[in-house]
Design an enzyme around this catalytic site. Sequence first.
Site, PDB file in Angstrom:
ATOM      1  N   SER A 124     -25.815  27.104  54.215  1.00  0.00           N
ATOM      2  CA  SER A 124     -25.012  26.719  53.052  1.00  0.00           C
ATOM      3  C   SER A 124     -25.807  26.722  51.751  1.00  0.00           C
ATOM      4  O   SER A 124     -25.222  26.880  50.673  1.00  0.00           O
ATOM      5  CB  SER A 124     -24.405  25.326  53.269  1.00  0.00           C
ATOM      6  OG  SER A 124     -25.431  24.361  53.461  1.00  0.00           O
ATOM      7  N   GLY A 151     -23.907  25.506  57.685  1.00  0.00           N
ATOM      8  CA  GLY A 151     -24.171  24.962  59.011  1.00  0.00           C
ATOM      9  C   GLY A 151     -25.026  25.830  59.904  1.00  0.00           C
ATOM     10  O   GLY A 151     -25.394  25.401  61.012  1.00  0.00           O
ATOM     11  N   ASN A 181     -30.704  22.872  59.222  1.00  0.00           N
ATOM     12  CA  ASN A 181     -29.662  22.465  60.175  1.00  0.00           C
ATOM     13  C   ASN A 181     -30.124  22.500  61.626  1.00  0.00           C
ATOM     14  O   ASN A 181     -29.329  22.203  62.528  1.00  0.00           O
ATOM     15  CB  ASN A 181     -28.431  23.378  60.030  1.00  0.00           C
ATOM     16  CG  ASN A 181     -27.768  23.244  58.676  1.00  0.00           C
ATOM     17  OD1 ASN A 181     -27.588  22.148  58.164  1.00  0.00           O
ATOM     18  ND2 ASN A 181     -27.418  24.377  58.079  1.00  0.00           N
ATOM     19  N   ASP A 269     -24.900  15.360  47.280  1.00  0.00           N
ATOM     20  CA  ASP A 269     -24.792  14.569  48.501  1.00  0.00           C
ATOM     21  C   ASP A 269     -26.167  14.323  49.115  1.00  0.00           C
ATOM     22  O   ASP A 269     -26.274  14.005  50.292  1.00  0.00           O
ATOM     23  CB  ASP A 269     -23.872  15.250  49.513  1.00  0.00           C
ATOM     24  CG  ASP A 269     -24.367  16.649  49.895  1.00  0.00           C
ATOM     25  OD1 ASP A 269     -25.359  17.122  49.288  1.00  0.00           O
ATOM     26  OD2 ASP A 269     -23.775  17.269  50.794  1.00  0.00           O
ATOM     27  N   HIS A 272     -27.105  19.095  49.437  1.00  0.00           N
ATOM     28  CA  HIS A 272     -26.693  20.325  48.772  1.00  0.00           C
ATOM     29  C   HIS A 272     -26.930  20.224  47.264  1.00  0.00           C
ATOM     30  O   HIS A 272     -26.752  19.169  46.668  1.00  0.00           O
ATOM     31  CB  HIS A 272     -25.219  20.615  49.064  1.00  0.00           C
ATOM     32  CG  HIS A 272     -24.949  20.869  50.507  1.00  0.00           C
ATOM     33  ND1 HIS A 272     -24.440  19.889  51.342  1.00  0.00           N
ATOM     34  CD2 HIS A 272     -25.123  21.971  51.275  1.00  0.00           C
ATOM     35  CE1 HIS A 272     -24.303  20.389  52.563  1.00  0.00           C
ATOM     36  NE2 HIS A 272     -24.712  21.646  52.551  1.00  0.00           N
TER      37      HIS A 272
END
Length: 305
Positions: A124, A151, A181, A269, A272
Site C-alpha cells: 500500500s 496488504g 506487512n 494512521d 500510511h
Amino acid sequence: MGRNQPQRSGPTSQWIYCLLAISRRSPSFDSRITKEENPSVRNSNIRSTTTPASSIRLTLVHCAVYVTESSLPSSRMSGEEQNPAAVPVPVQDVQGDGRWMSQHNRFVMECKDAEPDVLFIGDSMVQLMQQYEVWRELFSPLHALNFGIGGDTTCNVLWRLQNGELDNIRPRVSVVWVGTNNHEHNAEQVAGGILTITQYLRSCLPRSKVVVLGLLPRGEQPNPLREKNAMVNRLLRSTLDRVGPVQFLDMSDAFVHSDGAITARDMFDYLHLTASGYSTIATPLHELLMQLLEETPQERRASLV
C-alpha cells in the site's frame, strides 16, 4: 521452475531459474542479449507456447542463472531451512470478491501495451502514492507504472512478478517497497524475502537498475514493530550489495521526532503516509531516479547494440 536442474559440484552452489514471457512483438530481446548483459547466464533455450487465457503467442525464455549462496543469502536460512518470506504465494480470497487477483490481472494487462521507464512494485505504500500530487508531478512524467497492492507481503509480490507482471516490459529502473506487512516473519526472513525479490528482478531484467526503499517506522510511539523494521533496514544495508548494483534509500529517520513520536501530519494512521509524508520520500527518491535514468556512455552504446 526448477525442473531438470543442471547438477553442480560443491556445497555452496545452486541454480535458480527465471521464466520470462516476452511477446513476439519484441524480437530484439533474445537470449543473445541476455547472455551479453548477464554473464552469469550459462545457457538458455527458447520455445513457443500459447497462454490458455488469452491465446497470445509468446516466447518463453528460460534463463539458468548460476549463483553462490553467498550472493543469494535470501532463499535459504541457516541450516538450509527454506525462508518462508521468500516463497511466492498469492493472496487467499477470504472475502470472496476477488479484488486482489483482479488488480494483479489488470497489471498484467497493462504490461502488454505500456513501455515504462520506471516500475514501482510493492504494498500500500506504493499503491497510495499515486493518489497524491507528488506522483503526478514527479513520477508520472518518468513514464512510471505503479504495481502496488495494499496488504501485500514479500511472498505476494514475488508471486505477482513470477506470474506475468514483468511480461513484455523492460523498465530502466525498478523500485521495490515491501515488507512491513510480513507479520508472520522475523526481521531476517523479511530482509531475505526482499533480497529474493531484488535478485529475481536482477536476473529477469539484467538491464534494469533496482532501488530498494527502506521500511518506515510505524506506530505513534516506539514499539516492537518499529524495532523489527529498523532491523530489516540494517540487514538490507549490509547485504544488498551482494545482489549487485542496487541502491538502498532509507528515509526512516525523517519521520521520528526527538521524543520518539510519529505525528499524524506525516502518517494519518501512524502507518500510511499523508501528502506531507510522501513529499518527504518523493524528493530524494526522484533525485535518485533522475540520476539512474541518465545513461552512461557505456549504457548508451549497449542500447544501440
